[in-house]
Design an enzyme around this catalytic site. Structure first.
Site, PDB file in Angstrom:
ATOM      1  N   GLN A  36      10.546 -14.279 -13.181  1.00  0.00           N
ATOM      2  CA  GLN A  36      10.657 -12.735 -13.300  1.00  0.00           C
ATOM      3  C   GLN A  36      12.343 -12.397 -13.882  1.00  0.00           C
ATOM      4  O   GLN A  36      12.287 -11.247 -13.925  1.00  0.00           O
ATOM      5  CB  GLN A  36      10.359 -12.036 -11.783  1.00  0.00           C
ATOM      6  N   HIS A 101      11.627 -12.121  -7.847  1.00  0.00           N
ATOM      7  CA  HIS A 101      12.381 -11.011  -7.121  1.00  0.00           C
ATOM      8  C   HIS A 101      13.948 -10.991  -7.653  1.00  0.00           C
ATOM      9  O   HIS A 101      14.872 -11.104  -6.874  1.00  0.00           O
ATOM     10  CB  HIS A 101      12.451 -10.992  -5.807  1.00  0.00           C
ATOM     11  N   GLU A 202       6.683   0.154  -1.265  1.00  0.00           N
ATOM     12  CA  GLU A 202       7.482   1.340  -0.749  1.00  0.00           C
ATOM     13  C   GLU A 202       8.069   2.275  -1.743  1.00  0.00           C
ATOM     14  O   GLU A 202       8.675   1.672  -2.805  1.00  0.00           O
ATOM     15  CB  GLU A 202       8.433   0.632   0.249  1.00  0.00           C
ATOM     16  N   TYR A 212      16.608  -1.687   5.850  1.00  0.00           N
ATOM     17  CA  TYR A 212      14.862  -1.287   5.443  1.00  0.00           C
ATOM     18  C   TYR A 212      13.806  -2.402   5.726  1.00  0.00           C
ATOM     19  O   TYR A 212      12.827  -2.215   5.304  1.00  0.00           O
ATOM     20  CB  TYR A 212      14.883  -1.010   3.899  1.00  0.00           C
ATOM     21  N   TYR A 223       0.659 -12.439   0.332  1.00  0.00           N
ATOM     22  CA  TYR A 223      -0.333 -13.067  -0.609  1.00  0.00           C
ATOM     23  C   TYR A 223      -1.097 -14.479  -0.166  1.00  0.00           C
ATOM     24  O   TYR A 223      -2.332 -14.590  -0.497  1.00  0.00           O
ATOM     25  CB  TYR A 223       0.187 -13.291  -2.228  1.00  0.00           C
TER      26      TYR A 223
END
Length: 224
Positions: A36, A101, A202, A212, A223
Site C-alpha cells: 500500500q 498501512h 472510524e 484512539y 479479517y
C-alpha cells in the site's frame, strides 16, 4: 487553474484544467512502491503563492538497509516543472517489508503547524500503543520540520525514565490506518478518517495527546 497529482508509483503531474495540458514534475525522490506504500499525499504550503513550497508523504528507505521502508515527510520547492531544495523532514522507523498501512494525509492549522499520519505498518500488536515507536500515529511539526515545544510528549520526555526516547513529534496515537484528514472550516478541528478492520472504520476528531484505542478498542473484527 492547476492541479498537482501524485501517482503511487512515484510520478507527480501538473495538470492545467483550462487547456488540459499535463506536465510531469522532475524530482529525485526515491519512492518505495510496494504493498500500500508509494508516493502518497501532496499538499501546498499555506504561503505557497509566495514561496512555492510543497509537502509530500511517501514510502522511503533512507537508511540504505534491505529491510523495506516506512512513511516519510518531505518538503520541496516547485520550480516550474521541477522539484528543487528537497528536504526530508521526518522519517518513521523502523523499516519493514510489510506492505500494509502507510497512511498518509497532510493538513495545516492556522498556528503554523503541519500534521501528517502514519498507519500501524501492519504491526498492530506493538506500534499504535507504544509512544517510543513510530506507526499508528498522527504527528505535528512546525512548517520547517522542527518539533513544537507544546507537543504533548515534549514535556513528558523531560522526566522519561526509559532508555528508549519518546517520539516527541507525536500528536495522537492508537491509530490503525489514518488515510483521510481535513481541517473543519469553522471550528478548526482535525477530522480524521481511519480504516479499521472489517466493520470498524472510524471518523475521529483528533485531540492533543489522546489515545484512539487501536488495537485495544475497535468496533470491527479482524479479517482473519
Amino acid at each position: 487553474d492547476e492541479l498537482l497529482i501524485t501517482e503511487k508509483k512515484g510520478k507527480i503531474k501538473l495538470i492545467n484544467i483550462i487547456n488540459n495540458n499535463v506536465s510531469e514534475i522532475d524530482h529525485n525522490l526515491k519512492v518505495l512502491n510496494y504493498g500500500q506504500g508509494g508516493l502518497l499525499d501532496v499538499a501546498l504550503h499555506p504561503d505557497f503563492s509566495k514561496n512555492k513550497i510543497i509537502y509530500l508523504t511517501l514510502g522511503a528507505n533512507t537508511e540504505s538497509d534491505n529491510k523495506g521502508g516506512n512513511t516519510s515527510l518531505y518538503c520541496a520547492t516547485l520550480h516550474g516543472t521541477e522539484l528543487i531544495d528537497v528536504k526530508l523532514l521526518y522519517k518513521a522507523t523502523p523499516n519493514t517489508k510489510k506492505g500494509q498501512h502507510f497512511g498518509s494525509r497532510i493538513v495545516f492549522d492556522k498556528e503554523g503547524h503541519i500534521y501528517f499520519s502514519v498507519g500501524d505498518r501492519g504491526n498492530r500488536e506493538v506500534n499504535p500503543q507504544d509512544i517510543t515507536r513510530d506507526g499508528g500515529k498522527i504527528y505535528r511539526l512546525s512548517l520547517d520540520g522542527s518539533i513544537p515545544i507544546d507537543n504533548p510528549l515534549v514535556e513528558k520526555s523531560d522526566n522519561w525514565s526509559s532508555d528508549t526516547p519518546l517520539k516527541t513529534a507525536i500528536y495522537s496515537y492508537g491509530h490503525r490506518n489514518p488515510q483521510g484528514m481535513v481541517i473543519h472550516p469553522v471550528t478548526g478541528e482535525i477530522w480524521e478518517h481511519e480504516h479499521g478492520p472489517q466493520g470498524g472504520d472510524e471518523i475521529n476528531i483528533i485531540k492533543k495527546g489522546d489515545n484512539y484505542g487501536w488495537p485495544e478498542i475497535t468496533y470491527g473484527i479482524n479479517y482473519s
